[in-house]
Design a protein around this motif. Structure first.
Motif, PDB file in Angstrom:
ATOM      1  N   LEU A   1       0.872  -1.569  -0.210  1.00 15.20           N
ATOM      2  CA  LEU A   1       0.154   0.185  -0.016  1.00 15.20           C
ATOM      3  C   LEU A   1       1.049   1.180  -0.420  1.00 15.20           C
ATOM      4  N   THR A   2       1.969   1.001   0.608  1.00 12.39           N
ATOM      5  CA  THR A   2       2.670   2.394   0.993  1.00 12.39           C
ATOM      6  C   THR A   2       2.791   2.700   0.158  1.00 12.39           C
ATOM      7  N   ALA A   3       3.385   1.618  -0.981  1.00 13.19           N
ATOM      8  CA  ALA A   3       4.466   1.918  -2.725  1.00 13.19           C
ATOM      9  C   ALA A   3       2.902   2.606  -3.750  1.00 13.19           C
ATOM     10  N   ILE A   4       2.288   1.836  -3.720  1.00 14.01           N
ATOM     11  CA  ILE A   4       0.843   2.360  -4.622  1.00 14.01           C
ATOM     12  C   ILE A   4       1.072   4.238  -3.727  1.00 14.01           C
ATOM     13  N   VAL A   5       0.587   4.124  -2.895  1.00  8.24           N
ATOM     14  CA  VAL A   5      -0.046   6.073  -2.419  1.00  8.24           C
ATOM     15  C   VAL A   5       1.348   6.866  -3.170  1.00  8.24           C
ATOM     16  N   THR A   6       2.395   6.371  -2.482  1.00 13.30           N
ATOM     17  CA  THR A   6       3.554   6.851  -3.035  1.00 13.30           C
ATOM     18  C   THR A   6       3.468   7.202  -4.732  1.00 13.30           C
ATOM     19  N   THR A   7       3.156   6.273  -5.747  1.00 15.58           N
ATOM     20  CA  THR A   7       3.560   6.192  -6.642  1.00 15.58           C
ATOM     21  C   THR A   7       2.542   7.515  -7.570  1.00 15.58           C
ATOM     22  N   VAL A   8       1.265   6.810  -7.135  1.00 16.26           N
ATOM     23  CA  VAL A   8       0.120   7.716  -7.599  1.00 16.26           C
ATOM     24  C   VAL A   8       0.494   9.390  -6.994  1.00 16.26           C
ATOM     25  N   THR A   9       0.739   9.333  -5.705  1.00 14.45           N
ATOM     26  CA  THR A   9       0.971  10.988  -5.473  1.00 14.45           C
ATOM     27  C   THR A   9       2.127  11.441  -6.247  1.00 14.45           C
TER      28      THR A   9
END
Length: 78
Positions: free
Chosen positions: A40-48
């Protein structure tokens, strides 16, 4: 105004960068935490990061925009 980007692309990217991607990152962070999604952290960081990149494109296009010769500027009432 003449932007670096075509007018329609500018408005779509502005909508994505200012509304959609930040809202999506928040939604993913909240729902993903509740459901225990992996990575989840990688996904949210990527979208941001994508949202920040899109915002930079829109900002650069806006900063370098030139007023069209046929565009009238509003006159202040004195």
């Amino acid at each position: 105004m003449d932007y670096l980007l075509p007018d329609k692309a500018y408005h779509v990217l502005k909508w994505l960068g200012l509304i959609v991607l930040p809202a999506l990152a928040t939604l993913l962070g909240a729902v993903g935490t509740a459901w225990g999604w992996p990575h989840l952290t990688a996904i949210v960081t990527t979208v941001t990061a994508i949202g920040t990149f899109v915002g930079a494109l829109v900002g650069a296009s806006n900063a370098s925009a030139k007023t069209s010769e046929n565009t009238e500027t509003p006159q202040e009432n004195g």
